[in-house]
Design a protein around this motif. Structure first.
Motif, PDB file in Angstrom:
ATOM      1  N   SER A  27     -48.327  30.434 -10.594  1.00 50.57           N
ATOM      2  CA  SER A  27     -48.371  31.354 -10.764  1.00 50.57           C
ATOM      3  C   SER A  27     -47.062  32.172 -10.756  1.00 50.57           C
ATOM      4  O   SER A  27     -45.894  30.780 -10.217  1.00 50.57           O
ATOM      5  CB  SER A  27     -48.918  32.166 -10.186  1.00 50.57           C
ATOM      6  OG  SER A  27     -48.876  34.201  -9.886  1.00 50.57           O
ATOM      7  N   ARG A  28     -46.757  32.499 -11.980  1.00 52.81           N
ATOM      8  CA  ARG A  28     -45.413  32.635 -12.301  1.00 52.81           C
ATOM      9  C   ARG A  28     -44.310  33.909 -12.070  1.00 52.81           C
ATOM     10  O   ARG A  28     -45.493  34.936 -11.971  1.00 52.81           O
ATOM     11  CB  ARG A  28     -44.914  32.392 -14.245  1.00 52.81           C
ATOM     12  CG  ARG A  28     -43.102  32.406 -14.180  1.00 52.81           C
ATOM     13  CD  ARG A  28     -43.652  31.655 -16.400  1.00 52.81           C
ATOM     14  NE  ARG A  28     -42.517  31.454 -15.856  1.00 52.81           N
ATOM     15  CZ  ARG A  28     -41.485  31.033 -17.458  1.00 52.81           C
ATOM     16  NH1 ARG A  28     -41.919  31.494 -18.118  1.00 52.81           N
ATOM     17  NH2 ARG A  28     -40.215  30.902 -17.596  1.00 52.81           N
ATOM     18  N   ARG A  29     -43.381  33.978 -11.474  1.00 50.97           N
ATOM     19  CA  ARG A  29     -43.105  35.518 -10.414  1.00 50.97           C
ATOM     20  C   ARG A  29     -42.501  36.025 -12.173  1.00 50.97           C
ATOM     21  O   ARG A  29     -41.901  35.470 -12.508  1.00 50.97           O
ATOM     22  CB  ARG A  29     -41.873  34.740  -9.899  1.00 50.97           C
ATOM     23  CG  ARG A  29     -42.128  34.101  -8.683  1.00 50.97           C
ATOM     24  CD  ARG A  29     -41.460  33.950  -7.439  1.00 50.97           C
ATOM     25  NE  ARG A  29     -40.439  34.819  -6.975  1.00 50.97           N
ATOM     26  CZ  ARG A  29     -41.308  35.691  -5.835  1.00 50.97           C
ATOM     27  NH1 ARG A  29     -42.044  35.096  -5.328  1.00 50.97           N
ATOM     28  NH2 ARG A  29     -40.272  36.740  -5.195  1.00 50.97           N
ATOM     29  N   THR A  30     -43.196  37.458 -12.020  1.00 46.98           N
ATOM     30  CA  THR A  30     -42.744  38.376 -12.734  1.00 46.98           C
ATOM     31  C   THR A  30     -41.725  38.983 -12.695  1.00 46.98           C
ATOM     32  O   THR A  30     -40.679  38.904 -11.618  1.00 46.98           O
ATOM     33  CB  THR A  30     -44.139  39.547 -12.798  1.00 46.98           C
ATOM     34  OG1 THR A  30     -43.590  40.286 -11.728  1.00 46.98           O
ATOM     35  CG2 THR A  30     -44.977  39.086 -13.170  1.00 46.98           C
ATOM     36  N   GLU A  31     -40.655  39.505 -14.249  1.00 53.04           N
ATOM     37  CA  GLU A  31     -39.436  40.261 -14.185  1.00 53.04           C
ATOM     38  C   GLU A  31     -39.399  40.850 -12.757  1.00 53.04           C
ATOM     39  O   GLU A  31     -40.177  41.671 -12.758  1.00 53.04           O
ATOM     40  CB  GLU A  31     -39.075  40.535 -15.781  1.00 53.04           C
ATOM     41  CG  GLU A  31     -38.934  39.179 -16.257  1.00 53.04           C
ATOM     42  CD  GLU A  31     -37.623  38.766 -16.088  1.00 53.04           C
ATOM     43  OE1 GLU A  31     -36.819  38.922 -15.854  1.00 53.04           O
ATOM     44  OE2 GLU A  31     -38.055  37.247 -16.447  1.00 53.04           O
ATOM     45  N   ARG A  33     -38.449  40.642  -9.550  1.00 50.93           N
ATOM     46  CA  ARG A  33     -39.046  39.902  -8.525  1.00 50.93           C
ATOM     47  C   ARG A  33     -37.653  39.495  -8.380  1.00 50.93           C
ATOM     48  O   ARG A  33     -36.686  38.827  -9.528  1.00 50.93           O
ATOM     49  CB  ARG A  33     -40.534  39.595  -8.083  1.00 50.93           C
ATOM     50  CG  ARG A  33     -41.303  40.045  -8.055  1.00 50.93           C
ATOM     51  CD  ARG A  33     -42.430  39.462  -8.855  1.00 50.93           C
ATOM     52  NE  ARG A  33     -42.953  38.922  -7.336  1.00 50.93           N
ATOM     53  CZ  ARG A  33     -44.294  37.795  -6.918  1.00 50.93           C
ATOM     54  NH1 ARG A  33     -44.311  37.541  -8.336  1.00 50.93           N
ATOM     55  NH2 ARG A  33     -43.583  37.546  -5.797  1.00 50.93           N
ATOM     56  N   ALA A  36     -37.444  35.182 -10.397  1.00 53.72           N
ATOM     57  CA  ALA A  36     -38.411  35.710 -11.168  1.00 53.72           C
ATOM     58  C   ALA A  36     -38.325  34.368 -12.387  1.00 53.72           C
ATOM     59  O   ALA A  36     -37.629  34.381 -12.639  1.00 53.72           O
ATOM     60  CB  ALA A  36     -37.666  36.980 -12.223  1.00 53.72           C
ATOM     61  N   GLY A 102     -54.091  36.520 -14.241  1.00 50.62           N
ATOM     62  CA  GLY A 102     -53.140  37.510 -13.937  1.00 50.62           C
ATOM     63  C   GLY A 102     -53.101  38.378 -13.542  1.00 50.62           C
ATOM     64  O   GLY A 102     -53.134  39.450 -14.579  1.00 50.62           O
ATOM     65  N   GLU A 104     -51.877  40.929 -12.507  1.00 56.86           N
ATOM     66  CA  GLU A 104     -50.374  41.494 -11.610  1.00 56.86           C
ATOM     67  C   GLU A 104     -49.107  41.360 -13.313  1.00 56.86           C
ATOM     68  O   GLU A 104     -48.364  41.932 -13.124  1.00 56.86           O
ATOM     69  CB  GLU A 104     -49.896  41.482 -11.053  1.00 56.86           C
ATOM     70  CG  GLU A 104     -50.665  41.501  -9.583  1.00 56.86           C
ATOM     71  CD  GLU A 104     -49.939  40.568  -8.154  1.00 56.86           C
ATOM     72  OE1 GLU A 104     -48.978  40.240  -8.306  1.00 56.86           O
ATOM     73  OE2 GLU A 104     -50.625  41.864  -6.958  1.00 56.86           O
ATOM     74  N   GLY A 105     -50.009  40.741 -14.322  1.00 56.77           N
ATOM     75  CA  GLY A 105     -49.348  41.227 -15.603  1.00 56.77           C
ATOM     76  C   GLY A 105     -48.490  38.951 -15.504  1.00 56.77           C
ATOM     77  O   GLY A 105     -47.729  39.024 -16.460  1.00 56.77           O
ATOM     78  N   GLN A 106     -48.579  38.575 -14.305  1.00 61.11           N
ATOM     79  CA  GLN A 106     -47.923  36.786 -13.984  1.00 61.11           C
ATOM     80  C   GLN A 106     -49.232  35.756 -14.938  1.00 61.11           C
ATOM     81  O   GLN A 106     -50.030  35.922 -15.440  1.00 61.11           O
ATOM     82  CB  GLN A 106     -48.205  36.694 -12.574  1.00 61.11           C
ATOM     83  CG  GLN A 106     -49.245  36.359 -12.172  1.00 61.11           C
ATOM     84  CD  GLN A 106     -50.031  37.318 -11.897  1.00 61.11           C
ATOM     85  OE1 GLN A 106     -50.031  38.625 -12.668  1.00 61.11           O
ATOM     86  NE2 GLN A 106     -51.134  36.876 -10.760  1.00 61.11           N
TER      87      GLN A 106
END
Length: 323
Positions: A27-31, A33, A36, A102, A104-106
């Motif tokens: 999973s990629r950390r969102t902007e 955080r 990010a 995703g 949470e938008g990730q």
């Protein structure tokens, strides 16, 4: 002068989720955080009153829209960040209900295990990748002694018993005799695809086109990695400064001890597992624990962030003599 405020401690639980093709979900950390844009194993913070299993189930329901079946513990990585002290508790996910998305938008990615090192990850996740891909035991060979052929035969037995990473070390044998024996040992390791490193001798490692295991005393004198990226470089470390030197130098992994009282270091004060974990959190290198350990210690090693265990006696065939 006021006392320095202690860092907050965070317990994060993450899951290794594998599909039918053997790929692992990242999973990629969102902007907005910390870190990010970096990729990580899905999961999140454990809330007060939750067990690690409950936390992982809740996080994966919220984050991915799946209800997981939480399996065995894999590795527990302590990691020091500028603003917090984190413990990454990684569990296998043996199955799930739902379709991972995703929520949470990730961004998500299903990644073949051998491609995991290509993904930019937070420091705490890097030892998890190493634990998935690299050997959990690291054999340090004993002194060859006068019976070179017997030593080679014992090495072959160790390889047959499953050893996949070897450090060739000799304290008294040197010169052409050691070079010839090392050449034969390297050839035997290569035949079965085993990682092999020469202790201390960078020139010999270059000549044999194999890896080198640096002694702690060599680290301060080196300004750059002594071998190209295709050949492994490791280092023996005993404190946080040496671990940081090894990481800055670009070592692929380190060896840290002494964990318990051992025959090879009788006068050294043992670190113990808590001492090991305290040093482990300062770097993101894969680290083997050494000092009075055996394969029976693997589970405990992993629960303190170790790649695995390194040993001489406990990994050398029992019928062979260790000197």
């Amino acid at each position: 002068m006021s006392a320095e405020k202690p860092l907050r401690s965070i317990h994060v639980v993450a899951g290794i989720i594998t599909d039918a093709r053997g790929r692992i979900l990242l999973s990629r950390r969102t902007e907005g955080r910390d870190l990010a844009g970096r990729w990580e194993f899905p999961g999140g913070k454990r809330e007060p009153g939750e067990t690690p299993e409950e936390a992982l189930i809740r996080e994966l329901q919220e984050e991915l829209g799946i209800t997981p079946e939480v399996g065995a513990a894999f590795i527990n990585v302590p990691q020091l960040y500028p603003d917090k002290r984190l413990r990454l508790d990684v569990r296998f996910v043996t199955g799930w209900q739902g379709n991972p998305r995703g929520h949470e938008g990730q961004a998500l990615a299903w990644v073949a295990p051998d491609k995991l090192p290509r993904y930019d990850m937070p420091p705490a996740d890097k030892p998890v990748v190493a634990a998935l891909l690299q050997p959990d035991r690291y054999l340090v060979t004993p002194e060859p002694g006068p019976d070179a052929e017997g030593w080679l035969a014992a090495l072959e037995t160790a390889l047959e018993q499953g050893i996949r990473r070897v450090q060739l070390r000799a304290r008294t044998l040197a010169g052409p005799a050691w070079e010839e024996l090392a050449r034969k040992a390297v050839a035997r390791c290569r035949q079965v695809g085993v990682d092999v490193l020469i202790n201390g001798d960078i020139a010999l490692a270059q000549a044999l086109e194999t890896g080198v295991h640096l002694r702690a005393a060599q680290l301060p004198a080196l300004a750059e990695r002594p071998l190209p990226a295709g050949l492994p470089v490791a280092a023996s470390c005993h404190d946080v400064d040496e671990l940081r030197q090894a990481q800055a130098l670009g070592c692929d992994f380190a060896l840290l001890g002494t964990l318990k009282t051992s025959a090879s270091h009788p006068g050294r004060t043992p670190l113990g597992w808590e001492g090991f974990a305290t040093l482990r959190e300062a770097v993101s290198l894969p680290i083997y624990a050494i000092g009075g350990l055996s394969p029976d210690d693997l589970d405990q090693a992993r629960q303190h962030g170790a790649q695995g265990v390194a040993a001489i006696r406990a990994l050398w065939p029992v019928e062979a003599t260790v000197t």
